[in-house]
Write a protein that holds these residues in place. Structure first.
Motif, PDB file in Angstrom:
ATOM      1  N   TRP A 105       0.837  -1.213   0.000  1.00  0.00           N
ATOM      2  CA  TRP A 105       0.000   0.000   0.000  1.00  0.00           C
ATOM      3  C   TRP A 105       0.865   1.254   0.000  1.00  0.00           C
ATOM      4  CZ3 TRP A 105      -4.842  -0.078  -1.248  1.00  0.00           C
ATOM      5  CH2 TRP A 105      -5.700  -1.103  -0.847  1.00  0.00           C
ATOM      6  N   HIS A 106       0.541   2.173  -0.876  1.00  0.00           N
ATOM      7  CA  HIS A 106       1.260   3.451  -0.943  1.00  0.00           C
ATOM      8  C   HIS A 106       0.442   4.450  -1.746  1.00  0.00           C
ATOM      9  CE1 HIS A 106       2.260   1.593  -4.813  1.00  0.00           C
ATOM     10  NE2 HIS A 106       2.461   2.821  -5.274  1.00  0.00           N
ATOM     11  N   THR A 107       0.843   5.701  -1.634  1.00  0.00           N
ATOM     12  CA  THR A 107       0.362   6.692  -2.577  1.00  0.00           C
ATOM     13  C   THR A 107       1.596   7.232  -3.274  1.00  0.00           C
ATOM     14  OG1 THR A 107      -1.059   8.614  -2.892  1.00  0.00           O
ATOM     15  CG2 THR A 107       0.333   8.630  -0.945  1.00  0.00           C
ATOM     16  N   ASP A 108       1.480   7.576  -4.541  1.00  0.00           N
ATOM     17  CA  ASP A 108       2.678   7.815  -5.339  1.00  0.00           C
ATOM     18  C   ASP A 108       3.481   9.042  -4.895  1.00  0.00           C
ATOM     19  OD1 ASP A 108       2.368   5.546  -6.869  1.00  0.00           O
ATOM     20  OD2 ASP A 108       1.002   6.540  -8.265  1.00  0.00           O
ATOM     21  N   MET A 109       4.769   8.788  -4.678  1.00  0.00           N
ATOM     22  CA  MET A 109       5.778   9.831  -4.476  1.00  0.00           C
ATOM     23  C   MET A 109       5.425  10.866  -3.408  1.00  0.00           C
ATOM     24  SD  MET A 109       7.042  10.179  -8.443  1.00  0.00           S
ATOM     25  CE  MET A 109       8.381  11.315  -8.111  1.00  0.00           C
ATOM     26  N   MET A 256      -4.943   5.412  -1.751  1.00  0.00           N
ATOM     27  CA  MET A 256      -3.694   4.625  -1.762  1.00  0.00           C
ATOM     28  C   MET A 256      -3.948   3.435  -2.687  1.00  0.00           C
ATOM     29  SD  MET A 256      -1.943   4.585   2.003  1.00  0.00           S
ATOM     30  CE  MET A 256      -3.093   3.512   2.845  1.00  0.00           C
ATOM     31  N   HIS A 257      -2.874   2.773  -3.092  1.00  0.00           N
ATOM     32  CA  HIS A 257      -3.030   1.567  -3.905  1.00  0.00           C
ATOM     33  C   HIS A 257      -1.947   0.548  -3.571  1.00  0.00           C
ATOM     34  CE1 HIS A 257      -0.602   4.472  -6.210  1.00  0.00           C
ATOM     35  NE2 HIS A 257       0.049   3.453  -6.733  1.00  0.00           N
ATOM     36  N   ARG A 258      -2.226  -0.710  -3.900  1.00  0.00           N
ATOM     37  CA  ARG A 258      -1.234  -1.778  -3.802  1.00  0.00           C
ATOM     38  C   ARG A 258      -1.475  -2.733  -4.967  1.00  0.00           C
ATOM     39  NH1 ARG A 258      -3.495  -6.479  -2.193  1.00  0.00           N
ATOM     40  NH2 ARG A 258      -1.421  -7.358  -2.241  1.00  0.00           N
ATOM     41  N   HIS A 271       1.482   1.461 -19.676  1.00  0.00           N
ATOM     42  CA  HIS A 271       2.017   2.805 -19.945  1.00  0.00           C
ATOM     43  C   HIS A 271       1.479   3.730 -18.864  1.00  0.00           C
ATOM     44  CE1 HIS A 271       3.129   2.571 -24.507  1.00  0.00           C
ATOM     45  NE2 HIS A 271       3.945   1.893 -23.731  1.00  0.00           N
ATOM     46  N   ARG A 272       2.359   4.519 -18.307  1.00  0.00           N
ATOM     47  CA  ARG A 272       1.981   5.312 -17.137  1.00  0.00           C
ATOM     48  C   ARG A 272       2.277   6.792 -17.341  1.00  0.00           C
ATOM     49  NH1 ARG A 272       3.552   7.392 -12.391  1.00  0.00           N
ATOM     50  NH2 ARG A 272       2.675   6.586 -10.455  1.00  0.00           N
ATOM     51  N   ALA A 273       1.279   7.622 -17.120  1.00  0.00           N
ATOM     52  CA  ALA A 273       1.473   9.078 -17.151  1.00  0.00           C
ATOM     53  C   ALA A 273       1.177   9.619 -15.761  1.00  0.00           C
ATOM     54  CB  ALA A 273       0.553   9.722 -18.178  1.00  0.00           C
TER      55      ALA A 273
END
Ligand code: OGA
Ligand code: MN
Length: 288
Positions: A105-109, A256-258, A271-273
Motif C-alpha cells: 500500500w502506498h500513494t505515489d511519491m 492509496m493503492h497496492r 504505460h503510465r502518465a
C-alpha cells in the motif's frame, strides 16, 4: 455518444463509458470526466486503443505532466512523459520498472515536496491472473476514524521516507534507515485538504519508516500501527482486475493503492502518465 458514469458500487471508482481517449475531448466532455473523477476518486475507461502520445495529451488536461526523473531509459518510444511499468525483459534488459512482485500500500511519491495529483495507467498487456491493483478511499478512512484516532492525528505532520520503494527495496543512492525519525523524505500534514473538493483525507504515504514528527519512536509506531490497521479494513477498498485496453486514473491526494504479485513467466506491460500536484495543505476544521 453521451458520456455515462457508472460507479463500481465499491468504496471508490467509476467506469466512464462513451469516451474514446485516442481522440481529442471537447471541454464539456472533459468537465464531465473531471467532475466524475473528483466524485469517484478513480476512473476506468475500457477498451482504449490509445497511443502513448495521446495518453500523455489526455493526462495533460489535468495539469502539467511529471516525467518521473531518474528512469529516463524506461519511457515509451518518443514519449518522455510516459513511463513503462513492466516485468518484460528484452535481451536481458528490463523494458520498464516495478517488476512482477507485490507492491505494498502506498500513494505515489509522497516522499517529495510536491507529490503528483494524477497517476494514469494504460494496460497494454496483462496476465490472465495476478497483478490486480487495489485502491483505498482515504476520505472514507478519515471520515470513519474513531474519535480518539481523529483527535490523535489532528494537526500532526508525517515524515514520508524516501529511501525504500513499495517493493521494500532501497532506492538507488539511498542508505539504510535504522530509526524512522532519521529517515530522509518530505513532511506533509497527516490530514490533508483536497485542493479541489475541500474534503479531508488521511495522508499515510507508506508504512515503512514513516514517522509522526515530534513523537517518541514508540509512540509514533503505536499510533501509525493503529491508523494502518484501521485503514486496512475491506470496506474502504476496491480492486481492479485488469483487461488489456483499460485506462485507469486515480487521485493520489485521497487514495492509496497496492498491487498483487504475478507469475514472472507472464507478461504485463503498462504505460503510465503522471501529473504534477501541489504542496499538500493541512485540513483545518472550521472552528466550532
Ligand atoms: C504505479 C503502481 C501498480 C500496478 O504505477 O504507481 O503502483 O498495478 N502501479 O502496476
Ligand atoms: Mn504506485
Amino acid at each position: 455518444m453521451a458520456i455515462e458514469i457508472r460507479p463500481t458500487g465499491g468504496a471508490l471508482g467509476a467506469e466512464v463509458l462513451g469516451v474514446d481517449l485516442a481522440r481529442p475531448m471537447d471541454d464539456a466532455a472533459f468537465e464531465t470526466v473531471r467532475r466524475a473523477w473528483f466524485d469517484h476518486l478513480l476512473l476506468l475507461f475500457r477498451d482504449q486503443d490509445v497511443p502513448a502520445a495521446r495518453q500523455a495529451a489526455f493526462a495533460a488536461r489535468f495539469g502539467e505532466l511529471d516525467g518521473v526523473p531518474g528512469w529516463r531509459d524506461k519511457h515509451a518510444a518518443g514519449e518522455e512523459n510516459v513511463l513503462i511499468i513492466s516485468n518484460v525483459k528484452q535481451d536481458g534488459e528490463a523494458l520498464g520498472v516495478l517488476g512482477d512482485g507485490e507492491l505494498e500500500w502506498h500513494t505515489d511519491m509522497s516522499y517529495i515536496p510536491v507529490p503528483p495529483s494524477v497517476s494514469m495507467l494504460h494496460a497494454r498487456e496483462v496476465p490472465e491472473t495476478g497483478g490486480d491493483t487495489h485502491f483505498m478511499n482515504m476520505y472514507a478512512v478519515y471520515d470513519a476514524l474513531p474519535a480518539d484516532l481523529a483527535e490523535a492525528v489532528r494537526g500532526r505532520v508525517l515524515n514520508h521516507d524516501s529511501s525504500y520503494d513499495s517493493s521494500n527495496n532501497l532506492r538507488p543512492g539511498a542508505v539504510e534507515v535504522t530509526r524512522a525519525c532519521d529517515a530522509p523524505g518530505a513532511r506533509h500534514p497527516l490530514v490533508r485538504r483536497h485542493p479541489e473538493t475541500g474534503r479531508p483525507s488521511l495522508y499515510l504515504g507508506r508504512r515503512k519508516n514513516a514517522w509522526i514528527v515530534g513523537l517518541e519512536d514508540a509512540e509514533s509506531e503505536r499510533l501509525l500501527d493503529r491508523l494502518w490497521a484501521f485503514a486496512a479494513q475491506p470496506e474502504f477498498a476496491w480492486f481492479h482486475r485488469w483487461r488489456s485496453g483499460d485506462v485507469l486514473m486515480w487521485d493520489n491526494r485521497c487514495t492509496m493503492h497496492r498491487r498483487d504479485s504475478f507469475d514472472p513467466a507472464t507478461r504485463r506491460v503498462m504505460h503510465r502518465a503522471q501529473v504534477k500536484g501541489e504542496v499538500p495543505l493541512a485540513f483545518e476544521p472550521e472552528a466550532a
